[in-house]
Design an enzyme around this catalytic site. Structure first.
Site, PDB file in Angstrom:
ATOM      1  N   GLY A  71       0.842  -1.208   0.000  1.00  0.00           N
ATOM      2  CA  GLY A  71       0.000   0.000   0.000  1.00  0.00           C
ATOM      3  C   GLY A  71       0.868   1.245   0.000  1.00  0.00           C
TER       4      GLY A  71
ATOM      5  CG  LEU B 267       1.828   3.820  -5.053  1.00  0.00           C
ATOM      6  CD1 LEU B 267       1.242   3.660  -6.453  1.00  0.00           C
ATOM      7  CD2 LEU B 267       3.169   4.556  -5.143  1.00  0.00           C
ATOM      8  N   GLY B 268      -0.033   5.154  -0.747  1.00  0.00           N
ATOM      9  CA  GLY B 268      -1.024   5.866   0.060  1.00  0.00           C
ATOM     10  C   GLY B 268      -0.413   6.964   0.920  1.00  0.00           C
TER      11      GLY B 268
ATOM     12  CG  ASP C 130      -0.376   0.982  -4.105  1.00  0.00           C
ATOM     13  OD1 ASP C 130      -0.245   1.628  -3.056  1.00  0.00           O
ATOM     14  OD2 ASP C 130      -1.475   0.834  -4.675  1.00  0.00           O
TER      15      ASP C 130
ATOM     16  CE1 TYR D   7      -9.158   1.476   8.524  1.00  0.00           C
ATOM     17  CE2 TYR D   7     -10.086   3.021  10.090  1.00  0.00           C
ATOM     18  CZ  TYR D   7      -9.006   2.542   9.385  1.00  0.00           C
ATOM     19  OH  TYR D   7      -7.780   3.141   9.550  1.00  0.00           O
TER      20      TYR D   7
ATOM     21  CE  LYS E 157      -6.522  -0.432  10.047  1.00  0.00           C
ATOM     22  NZ  LYS E 157      -5.251  -0.843   9.435  1.00  0.00           N
TER      23      LYS E 157
ATOM     24  CB  ILE F 181      -2.621  10.902   9.389  1.00  0.00           C
ATOM     25  CG1 ILE F 181      -2.495   9.834  10.484  1.00  0.00           C
ATOM     26  CG2 ILE F 181      -1.239  11.382   8.961  1.00  0.00           C
ATOM     27  CD1 ILE F 181      -1.829   8.564  10.024  1.00  0.00           C
TER      28      ILE F 181
HETATM   29  N1  SER Z   1      -8.367   8.364   9.301  1.00  0.00           N
HETATM   30  C1  SER Z   1      -9.104   7.145   9.447  1.00  0.00           C
HETATM   31  C2  SER Z   1     -10.476   7.286   8.916  1.00  0.00           C
HETATM   32  O1  SER Z   1     -11.002   8.376   8.985  1.00  0.00           O
HETATM   33  C3  SER Z   1      -9.157   6.749  10.890  1.00  0.00           C
HETATM   34  O2  SER Z   1      -8.158   5.838  11.187  1.00  0.00           O
HETATM   35  O3  SER Z   1     -11.036   6.327   8.486  1.00  0.00           O
END
Ligand code: SER
Length: 304
Positions: free
Chosen positions: A8, A10-11, A32, A138, A142, A168
């Site tokens: 992954g 290129l993220g 990627d 998601y 995790k 982030i």
């Molecule tokens: N930045 C992520 C999202 O918003 C949270 O880990 O899905």
């Protein structure tokens, strides 16, 4: 000598890890599912992380001993196709775990997320080990990954290390399909001088961190002595907390004239199930986490 595979690559995180390792002259193989749009500063192979045979061949061919497994479908995109999200997030994780055990990989970095928490987690300030009831696919993937990390360490001594990232804030490569993406979208609208429609309510408080801190924290955690790490799963981590309203004020105080409309959509419910603030004292204590960028520094950097 470290020989690193990044999946992954290129993220949002991958592109910055590549730059970091380039500076240190460390060998990196970036993979990627997409092809890069520009020449990368490292080796590149197009590969699907769901194709275990292919990734295994690349690990052997390039003599890889460390893996940064960054492949994931984020929270908002995940809700559009939960079956696909489970398959990609979990099966790629399992492939990397199996490949790592088979090839004696020294260490794996795998990002977790604040999405592992939920409405039962005391969201005003979330401790390391609260009740967890993630509401997104998601977050569920995790949390399962976190449990597997612990299991594989106890079972195979496989050393996977992980951080529960907040949103982030990056400038060069944007995330895609996340609930915290509004912060980057709003900053970019300010830079372009266009109006912005925010998909979260103006008072929604969420934790965030600047990309440099996200990269440095992972590097520091990966370098830590295993015996100092009291947590086998993923570590809480945060930079600062912010609402869209506070962000808008900060943008304005930096001299930008931005107009924002608020039209909360399905992502509001996701944000409401996530922390407002995160207690990352275990990270500070165990491996010396110390963020460099607070709210003001982050917004100034991102507006440049
Ligand atoms: N930045 C992520 C999202 O918003 C949270 O880990 O899905």
């Amino acid at each position: 000598m470290d020989r690193i595979l990044i999946t992954g690559a290129l993220g949002q995180l991958g592109t910055e890890f590549i730059k970091h390792f380039k500076k240190l002259n460390v060998f990196v193989l970036a993979t990627d599912i997409k092809l890069p749009k520009y020449k990368l500063q490292c080796e590149f192979e197009q590969a699907d992380s769901l194709d275990k045979t292919r990734i295994n061949e690349l690990v052997k061919k390039h003599d890889i001993n460390i893996i940064y497994h960054l492949v994931a479908i984020l929270s908002a995109s995940g809700e559009k196709d939960p079956f696909k999200s489970w398959k990609l997030n979990m099966n790629s994780f399992q492939n990397i775990a199996e490949i790592s055990v088979e090839n004696n990989i020294k260490k794996v970095f795998w990002p977790s997320s604040m999405a592992v928490f939920g409405t039962e987690s005391k969201l005003d300030l979330v401790i390391q080990n609260p009740l967890m009831n993630p509401s997104t696919i998601y977050g569920i993937t995790k949390l399962v990954g976190e449990k597997l990390m612990e299991y594989y360490f106890n079972r195979f001594r496989l050393d996977i290390r992980s951080l529960r990232y907040p949103g982030i804030v990056s400038v060069e490569t944007a995330p895609g399909g996340g609930t915290t993406d509004y912060i980057i979208d709003m900053i970019n609208a300010a830079k372009k001088g266009i109006d912005y429609t925010c998909f979260l309510d103006e008072n929604t408080e969420l934790p965030m961190m600047y990309i440099d801190d996200a990269i440095n924290s992972a590097i520091t955690l990966m370098a830590a002595k295993k015996s100092n790490l009291s947590i086998l799963g993923s570590y809480n981590i945060t930079g600062f907390s912010i609402t869209p309203k506070k962000l808008l004020n900060e943008i304005k105080s930096n001299g930008f004239n931005l107009k924002v409309n608020y039209e909360p959509d399905f992502r509001q419910k996701i944000a409401d199930s996530w922390p407002k603030k995160i207690d990352d004292s275990s990270s500070k204590k165990d491996w010396g986490w110390n963020p460099e960028f607070g709210l003001k520094e982050t917004i100034i950097e991102a507006l440049k």
